[in-house]
Scaffold this motif. Structure first.
Motif, short mmCIF file in Angstrom:
data_model
loop_
_atom_site.label_atom_id
_atom_site.label_comp_id
_atom_site.label_asym_id
_atom_site.label_seq_id
_atom_site.Cartn_x
_atom_site.Cartn_y
_atom_site.Cartn_z
N SER A 32 44.05 52.29 46.05
CA SER A 32 44.39 51.28 45.04
C SER A 32 43.70 49.96 45.33
O SER A 32 43.08 49.36 44.44
N TYR A 33 43.77 49.51 46.57
CA TYR A 33 43.11 48.25 46.93
C TYR A 33 41.59 48.38 46.87
O TYR A 33 40.89 47.43 46.48
N ASN A 36 40.45 48.25 43.21
CA ASN A 36 40.54 46.86 42.73
C ASN A 36 39.40 46.02 43.29
O ASN A 36 38.79 45.22 42.57
N GLN A 52 44.37 42.50 35.04
CA GLN A 52 45.76 42.77 35.36
C GLN A 52 46.57 43.15 34.12
O GLN A 52 47.53 43.92 34.21
N GLN A 55 45.95 46.83 33.74
CA GLN A 55 46.67 47.61 34.74
C GLN A 55 48.16 47.68 34.43
O GLN A 55 48.78 48.75 34.53
N SER A 100 44.49 38.90 42.48
CA SER A 100 43.18 39.30 41.96
C SER A 100 42.13 38.24 42.22
O SER A 100 40.99 38.54 42.60
N SER A 104 39.03 39.03 44.88
CA SER A 104 37.66 39.04 44.38
C SER A 104 36.74 38.18 45.23
O SER A 104 35.51 38.36 45.20
N CYS A 234 37.95 50.81 36.26
CA CYS A 234 39.16 50.27 35.63
C CYS A 234 40.22 51.34 35.44
O CYS A 234 41.42 51.10 35.69
N SER A 237 41.67 52.18 38.87
CA SER A 237 42.55 51.14 39.40
C SER A 237 43.92 51.18 38.73
O SER A 237 44.96 51.00 39.40
N GLY A 241 47.30 52.31 40.74
CA GLY A 241 48.42 51.37 40.79
C GLY A 241 49.73 52.05 40.42
O GLY A 241 50.78 51.80 41.03
#
Length: 311
Positions: A32-33, A36, A52, A55, A100, A104, A234, A237, A241
């Motif tokens: 998951s991480y 992202n 977000q 998600q 986020s 990033s 996308c 992710s 999640g």
């Protein structure tokens, strides 16, 4: 004799199942991480209201469908209980938005070093509100977390002030959310129902914020918008999640709290170690010491909480 053998075998099978649950949680946590980080840093899709929002929309939709099909237990949420949970939803939005932004800009090992410092915020709030005496080992572990987080920016070879600012906001929201969730008095909401309210409120608020923040126009000009890498990243992710949420709930239902915390620490250590093999990470000896001491402090905190509960 046969009965004892059967009981021993049943205990081994149960122990094995608990390890499988923990390993599945670790896998979902790491992936998951990583997905992202891939979308935010490698593809540079730095529009958190849309990312977000996407998600949380997919997570809420899958949770709703799973509840309708009977795969998860979600009851009709009373309006009073939902309204009383709104402060937690505000903090949740702060967690994912600031997270986020910081993820990033910061490497995963540095992000977790600052993320771990949310325990300092939680301990500080509990100390102010409940006036409890803090055991010396817990105080030592919290001091180790604080020391690692405060020293890391001075030794970061690629210091990014914006990344650290958003990480600071992220850890404040995480610490506040944990305190609110622990002290939440309503007995009407399960963990999944709380998360469903978080998803629903996040989608609504982030959708309204996409235009004023300029993320909507920026995303339309994003060069990789139609690329398979971006679209698959996308989708992955959002799905990971949701799977991480289910794995977390399963872990919390099968294991005591201190064992769950131990698996979370292990998942963060796995993510930190593997991330340098997947993503470009510039790290020197002093910043590496901050990362190591942070995870040591996190592990000591779990141990101190476990020993204090046994007394």
């Amino acid at each position: 004799m046969k009965l004892s053998i059967l009981l021993l075998e049943a205990g081994r099978q149960m122990h094995f199942k608990l390890h499988v649950t923990g390993l599945i949680f670790c896998f979902c946590y790491v992936v998951s991480y990583f997905t992202n980080k891939y979308v935010l840093s490698v593809l540079k899709f730095t529009y958190p209201t849309l990312f977000q929002g996407w998600q949380t929309f997919i997570g809420g939709l899958l949770l709703l469908v799973s509840g309708k099909l009977g795969w998860v237990d979600i009851n009709v949420i009373p309006r009073s209980a939902a309204l009383s949970w709104l402060p937690g939803s505000f903090l949740f939005i702060g967690i994912i938005y600031a997270g986020s932004r910081s993820l990033s800009r910061l490497p995963i090992p540095f992000f977790f070093t600052l993320h771990n410092a949310s325990e300092v915020v939680k301990c500080f709030i509990v100390k102010l509100t409940q006036r409890e005496r803090v055991p010396w080992m817990k105080m030592f572990s919290v001091s180790l977390l604080l020391m690692s987080a405060t020293n890391l920016p001075f030794y970061d070879p690629q210091f990014d002030s914006s990344g650290y600012m958003w990480a600071f906001a992220h850890l404040l929201c995480v610490g506040g959310y944990r305190v609110f969730q622990t002290n939440f008095n309503s007995t009407h909401l399960s963990d999944l129902e709380q998360q469903f309210i978080n998803y629903l409120f996040s989608v609504l608020l982030l959708a309204f914020a996409a235009h004023p923040t300029g993320d909507l126009y920026g995303a339309l000009e994003f060069p990789f918008l139609l690329s398979p890498e971006f679209q698959s990243g996308c989708c992955a992710s959002a799905l990971m999640g949701f799977f991480l949420l289910l794995a977390t709930v399963k872990l919390n239902s099968d294991l005591p709290f201190e064992h769950c915390r131990a698996w979370v620490v292990l998942a963060k250590v796995f993510s930190t170690c593997i991330s340098s093999l997947v993503f470009d990470t510039e790290i020197n000896n002093p910043s590496l010491c901050c990362v190591v001491f942070s995870h040591v402090g996190d592990a000591l905190l779990v141990y101190s909480e476990r020993t204090s509960e046994k007394r």
